[in-house]
Write an enzyme that holds these catalytic residues in place. Structure first.
Site, PDB file in Angstrom:
ATOM      1  N   HIS A 273       0.848  -1.199   0.000  1.00 45.34           N
ATOM      2  CA  HIS A 273       0.000   0.000   0.000  1.00 45.34           C
ATOM      3  C   HIS A 273       0.881   1.245   0.000  1.00 45.34           C
ATOM      4  O   HIS A 273       1.928   1.272   0.638  1.00 45.34           O
ATOM      5  CB  HIS A 273      -0.901  -0.009   1.235  1.00 45.34           C
ATOM      6  CG  HIS A 273      -1.949   1.048   1.235  1.00 45.34           C
ATOM      7  ND1 HIS A 273      -1.669   2.383   1.508  1.00 45.34           N
ATOM      8  CD2 HIS A 273      -3.284   0.997   0.999  1.00 45.34           C
ATOM      9  CE1 HIS A 273      -2.774   3.087   1.443  1.00 45.34           C
ATOM     10  NE2 HIS A 273      -3.777   2.278   1.131  1.00 45.34           N
TER      11      HIS A 273
ATOM     12  N   CYS B  18      -3.866   2.001  -4.450  1.00 44.74           N
ATOM     13  CA  CYS B  18      -4.805   2.892  -3.753  1.00 44.74           C
ATOM     14  C   CYS B  18      -4.915   4.168  -4.578  1.00 44.74           C
ATOM     15  O   CYS B  18      -3.997   4.990  -4.595  1.00 44.74           O
ATOM     16  CB  CYS B  18      -4.324   3.181  -2.346  1.00 44.74           C
ATOM     17  SG  CYS B  18      -5.449   4.273  -1.445  1.00 44.74           S
TER      18      CYS B  18
ATOM     19  N   HIS C  12      -7.739  -0.103  -4.061  1.00 42.51           N
ATOM     20  CA  HIS C  12      -8.577   0.781  -3.252  1.00 42.51           C
ATOM     21  C   HIS C  12      -9.144   1.838  -4.186  1.00 42.51           C
ATOM     22  O   HIS C  12      -8.399   2.642  -4.748  1.00 42.51           O
ATOM     23  CB  HIS C  12      -7.760   1.454  -2.145  1.00 42.51           C
ATOM     24  CG  HIS C  12      -7.445   0.567  -0.989  1.00 42.51           C
ATOM     25  ND1 HIS C  12      -6.736   1.012   0.110  1.00 42.51           N
ATOM     26  CD2 HIS C  12      -7.750  -0.728  -0.741  1.00 42.51           C
ATOM     27  CE1 HIS C  12      -6.620   0.020   0.973  1.00 42.51           C
ATOM     28  NE2 HIS C  12      -7.225  -1.047   0.474  1.00 42.51           N
TER      29      HIS C  12
ATOM     30  N   ASP D   5     -13.043   2.999  -0.557  1.00 47.03           N
ATOM     31  CA  ASP D   5     -12.177   3.385   0.549  1.00 47.03           C
ATOM     32  C   ASP D   5     -12.421   4.846   0.897  1.00 47.03           C
ATOM     33  O   ASP D   5     -12.683   5.665   0.007  1.00 47.03           O
ATOM     34  CB  ASP D   5     -10.710   3.161   0.150  1.00 47.03           C
ATOM     35  CG  ASP D   5      -9.768   3.158   1.335  1.00 47.03           C
ATOM     36  OD1 ASP D   5     -10.234   2.968   2.471  1.00 47.03           O
ATOM     37  OD2 ASP D   5      -8.555   3.344   1.126  1.00 47.03           O
ATOM     38  N   HIS D   6     -12.331   5.162   2.180  1.00 49.26           N
ATOM     39  CA  HIS D   6     -12.384   6.539   2.687  1.00 49.26           C
ATOM     40  C   HIS D   6     -13.592   7.306   2.146  1.00 49.26           C
ATOM     41  O   HIS D   6     -13.466   8.236   1.357  1.00 49.26           O
ATOM     42  CB  HIS D   6     -11.088   7.279   2.343  1.00 49.26           C
ATOM     43  CG  HIS D   6      -9.891   6.738   3.040  1.00 49.26           C
ATOM     44  ND1 HIS D   6      -8.702   7.421   3.120  1.00 49.26           N
ATOM     45  CD2 HIS D   6      -9.675   5.565   3.695  1.00 49.26           C
ATOM     46  CE1 HIS D   6      -7.811   6.705   3.790  1.00 49.26           C
ATOM     47  NE2 HIS D   6      -8.383   5.573   4.141  1.00 49.26           N
TER      48      HIS D   6
ATOM     49  N   TYR E  39     -14.788   5.679   7.235  1.00 43.67           N
ATOM     50  CA  TYR E  39     -15.315   4.321   7.159  1.00 43.67           C
ATOM     51  C   TYR E  39     -16.749   4.222   7.677  1.00 43.67           C
ATOM     52  O   TYR E  39     -17.155   3.178   8.183  1.00 43.67           O
ATOM     53  CB  TYR E  39     -14.405   3.359   7.932  1.00 43.67           C
ATOM     54  CG  TYR E  39     -13.102   3.106   7.202  1.00 43.67           C
ATOM     55  CD1 TYR E  39     -13.002   2.121   6.231  1.00 43.67           C
ATOM     56  CD2 TYR E  39     -11.986   3.887   7.465  1.00 43.67           C
ATOM     57  CE1 TYR E  39     -11.826   1.901   5.548  1.00 43.67           C
ATOM     58  CE2 TYR E  39     -10.797   3.682   6.786  1.00 43.67           C
ATOM     59  CZ  TYR E  39     -10.718   2.691   5.828  1.00 43.67           C
ATOM     60  OH  TYR E  39      -9.542   2.490   5.144  1.00 43.67           O
TER      61      TYR E  39
END
Length: 324
Positions: free
Chosen positions: A178, A217, A245, A287-288, A302
């Protein structure tokens, strides 16, 4: 075809049902640190991982990725005790292989993980997102262990990979690195090395192995390049994207904020086309996400309801691209 997954903590919760109701069949899991049945076993031992996988299966999910790590800061810093930490990773990889869990998402951020300076930045319609401003951390004190440079982090990463990749190859578990978040170096005196497209190529060249690859990501990579679809194709042609991601931001590495999936600076449709073009068959997860009305911001990025919007948006992109 690319598959849509969701990060689901190992303990069943209402989020599991929401994800299933939204059409998600794949889980990205953590490690069962809090399972009372662990006894003397560590979370990365066989039986705790088996029970976790079976819990997902009982809820209708296939476990595709473990996105949690045993303690690794000694390994990242090259401190005494790093070999014991690396041994726990080898145990994890062996047991993942025994259980048919194909991807481990890890990172090489020393002392602290992803960093934000605000977790309640106003966004669309009164929702809130996370954001980062490097000016606000300029005077932050150094971490407890003090500064560490990028060269030392690279050396320690090479040592780590020499130890763990043979185990990963034996058990056919792919290591998906990541990015540093934010992709900026140094922060609080701590170097950050996984912060550029060139450094990712260096990672791949550092340890040529079919098990050495990338968690792409998008929120971080789009801060590294003006052509994210091109980067997807570059690493995809090498067969090195193991996990995705799917998120977006607006800004620069020095100052940015998270966005709704349809409101950032990235052409998300072009990214989905790039995954189709490289024949990517792994999983992506939202994600996020923003925190919206009626949901909690206790775990910023999240919240449950924001994930539902993201899942629906991604399903629509996938249908448009793969049906074309």
């Amino acid at each position: 075809m690319i598959e849509i997954a969701e990060f689901l903590p190992p303990t069943p919760s209402p989020l599991w049902k929401l994800a299933k109701q939204a059409g998600v069949d794949w889980a990205v899991g953590g490690l069962p640190f809090d399972d009372p049945q662990n006894g003397a076993d560590a979370p990365w031992d066989y039986l705790p991982l088996l029970r976790m996988k079976e819990r997902y299966a009982s809820a209708g999910f296939k476990l595709a990725v473990i996105e949690a790590r045993p303690p690794l800061n000694r390994a990242k810093r090259g401190l005494p005790g790093r070999d014991a930490e690396i041994a726990t990773v080898c145990t994890l990889l062996e047991n993942m292989g025994r259980l048919g869990i194909p991807v481990w998402c890890y990172e090489w951020m020393s002392d602290f993980n992803w960093l934000r300076t605000n977790t309640s930045t106003p966004s669309r319609g009164g929702s809130v997102v996370t954001s980062f401003d490097s000016q606000l951390v300029q005077n932050a004190p150094p971490t407890e262990l003090g500064p560490i440079g990028e060269d030392e982090l690279w050396q320690n990463l090479a040592y780590f990979l020499r130890k763990v990749l043979p185990v990963a190859e034996q058990w056919k578990v792919r290591l998906a690195m990541h990015p540093d978040d934010p992709p900026l170096s140094p922060i609080r005196g701590v170097g950050r090395i996984m912060r550029s497209v060139e450094n990712y190529q260096r990672l791949l060249d550092l340890a040529p192995s079919p098990m050495n690859g990338i968690t792409l990501c998008q929120g971080n990579f789009t801060l590294m390049t003006s052509d994210l679809p091109g980067v997807i194709r570059r690493f995809g042609r090498q067969g090195k994207i193991f996990f995705v991601h799917f998120r977006d931001v607006r800004g620069t590495p020095e100052r940015f904020e998270e966005t709704w999936h349809d409101a950032g600076q990235t052409d998300m449709l072009a990214c989905m086309r790039a995954y189709r073009d490289i024949g990517f068959e792994g999983v992506l997860r939202p994600d996020h996400v923003p925190t919206v009305e009626g949901d909690s911001n206790a775990n910023a990025g999240y919240s449950s309801f924001g994930r539902l919007y993201a899942i629906g948006y991604i399903r629509g992109l996938r249908q448009a691209v793969y049906a074309a």
